[in-house]
Design a protein around this motif. Structure first.
Motif: not given
Lengths: 211, 241
Positions: A180, A182-183, A186-187, A192, B211-212, B215, B232, B236, B240
């Motif tokens: 989480i 790491d995500f 990166y975001t 963002k 996790f991924y 999510l 990620k 991402v 977006w």
């Protein structure tokens, strides 16, 4: 014993040696090692070896860790890894051990059981003032289970994450970030604006607001 | 795809009852299998049976060399060098050992090294026996990210098919096929992503999601993405777009 001080002075691997030196339950310090050779002893015999206790106390301790009375005649060596670990926990509940060290506790359990143990450990810390030390490289697990995280980057470089500051330290090269973290990092690098969450539900709400 | 191991109607019992209750599945060349399940569901017992270390009823047919790495240690020598019998190895075998250990680590006393290195000693011993199927109990859980990549690259390059028992659900994504055991039976099996999409069944069994995957599934529920993304960059990019 001040655990953090001990780790800072001796390094995390010093706990490895504790397991070989401290085989007696008179010690305040005990490292759970389920990889040892249990030989042919039954669960009942194994429990009694570690100190005298009534049959009722033995059964009650087993129940506390989600094991039934019918496991008593089973051979320790024939139990599954999670059952062995639960028997060790039952012993620790019987014996008066102050600090219990678990290497890689999380690898024996799936999510539901981990959450059960999380509650149990919290109770033992609060009610009986026990200290648990988890030697582990899984930050997500440590985040759930520990109040204080000590990361040994190198022999001499140790970082203490009090009230864990996962976003401040770059842990990727050492034990890896929590997914989480790491995500979110990166975001944000992608322009963002997501706050530094460690909870999935909060992160979902934030993404919903940002899209 | 070549069938390497076939397990048919496998049953194993102890004094308390059934541990493995009529399990059948096959291991195919190049299809790495992630085996997980509820505690005491028979995961390690199943590995031991395939490796020939446990009595069983039913049929297990192996057409290639199979090795097993269990989550226990029984070292008899003082150093890693001695444990791997390094001086007696031929040059090819020494190369395998050198891939995973530096000279200084090899000289270390077994009692002084951390769990991840002990696990690598076991793994290396298995590699030296040239298996084509490697069964492993908690193979990757002790290893750091770089070593995991090294091990997976080695197995891929040497055409070793992995069958791993683990509770670390994040690891599932390294594998092609997933089998979930519950009370000695197969609860779900299939391609890893297809199994991970069975969120309700997994939740009932007390198994979380990587996790991924978690999510992605939740974002898909709200219509923010249309698929499952495993890293990620992709996720991402999908949110977006």
């Amino acid at each position: 014993m001040e655990i953090t001080k001990y780790v800072l002075e001796n390094g995390i691997n010093a706990f490895q040696n504790v397991s070989f030196k401290n085989t007696s339950f008179d010690e305040r310090f005990y490292m759970v090692d389920i990889k040892k050779n249990y030989k042919n002893e039954t669960v009942e015999k194994y429990l009694l070896q570690k100190g005298s206790c009534s049959y009722k106390k033995m059964v009650d301790s087993l129940k506390l860790v989600h094991l039934e009375e019918n496991i008593l005649p089973q051979k320790m060596s024939c139990l599954s890894s999670s059952e062995k670990l639960k028997v060790e926990l039952a012993i620790l509940l019987i014996a008066n051990v102050e600090c219990i060290v678990f290497p890689y506790f999380d690898i024996y359990f799936m999510e539901k059981e981990l959450m059960f143990f999380k509650k149990m450990f919290k109770k033992l810390v609060k009610k009986y003032k026990k200290t648990f030390v988890f030697m582990n490289s899984n930050l997500s697990f440590l985040y759930e289970f520990a109040d204080r995280i000590v990361v040994q980057k190198t022999k001499k470089n140790v970082v203490v994450l009090d009230n864990p500051k996962f976003y401040e330290e770059d842990l990727n090269a050492f034990i890896g970030e929590m997914p989480i973290v790491d995500f979110v990092k990166y975001t944000n690098e992608q322009g963002k604006k997501i706050l530094e969450y460690t909870d999935l539900k909060e992160l979902l709400k934030a993404i919903f607001r940002e899209v | 795809m070549k069938k390497l191991v076939e397990i048919k109607d496998l049953r194993i019992e102890n004094q308390l009852g059934k541990i493995i209750d009529n399990i059948s599945f096959s291991i195919y060349e190049g299809v790495n299998v992630f085996l997980c399940g509820t505690p005491g569901s028979g995961k390690t017992t199943l590995l031991k049976a395939i490796a020939g270390m446990r009595k069983y009823k039913g049929h297990i047919t192996k057409t290639v060399p199979v090795e097993v790495v269990l989550d226990s240690y029984d070292f008899t020598k003082k150093t890693i060098l001695e444990e791997l019998e390094y001086v007696r190895l031929n040059e090819k075998d020494k190369k395998i050992v050198n891939k995973f250990f530096t000279k200084s680590v090899l000289k270390k006393n077994i009692l002084d090294v951390e769990e991840s290195i002990l696990k690598m000693v076991l793994l290396c011993k298995a590699f030296l026996r040239r298996p084509l199927v490697l069964l492993a109990d908690n193979l990757l859980s002790y290893l750091d990210k770089k070593t995991v990549e090294k091990v997976l690259n080695y197995t891929k390059k040497n055409k070793i098919t992995l069958v791993t028992v683990s509770t670390a659900i994040e690891e599932a994504l390294f594998y092609d096929y997933m089998i979930v055991l519950d009370k000695g039976r197969v609860a779900i099996e299939g391609k890893t992503l297809q199994v991970l999409e069975q969120e309700k069944i997994l939740k009932r069994l007390g198994i979380g999601l990587p996790f991924y995957v978690d999510l992605s599934l939740q974002l898909r529920l709200y219509g923010l993405v249309d698929g499952i993304y495993l890293n990620k960059e992709d996720l991402v990019g999908a949110i977006w777009k």
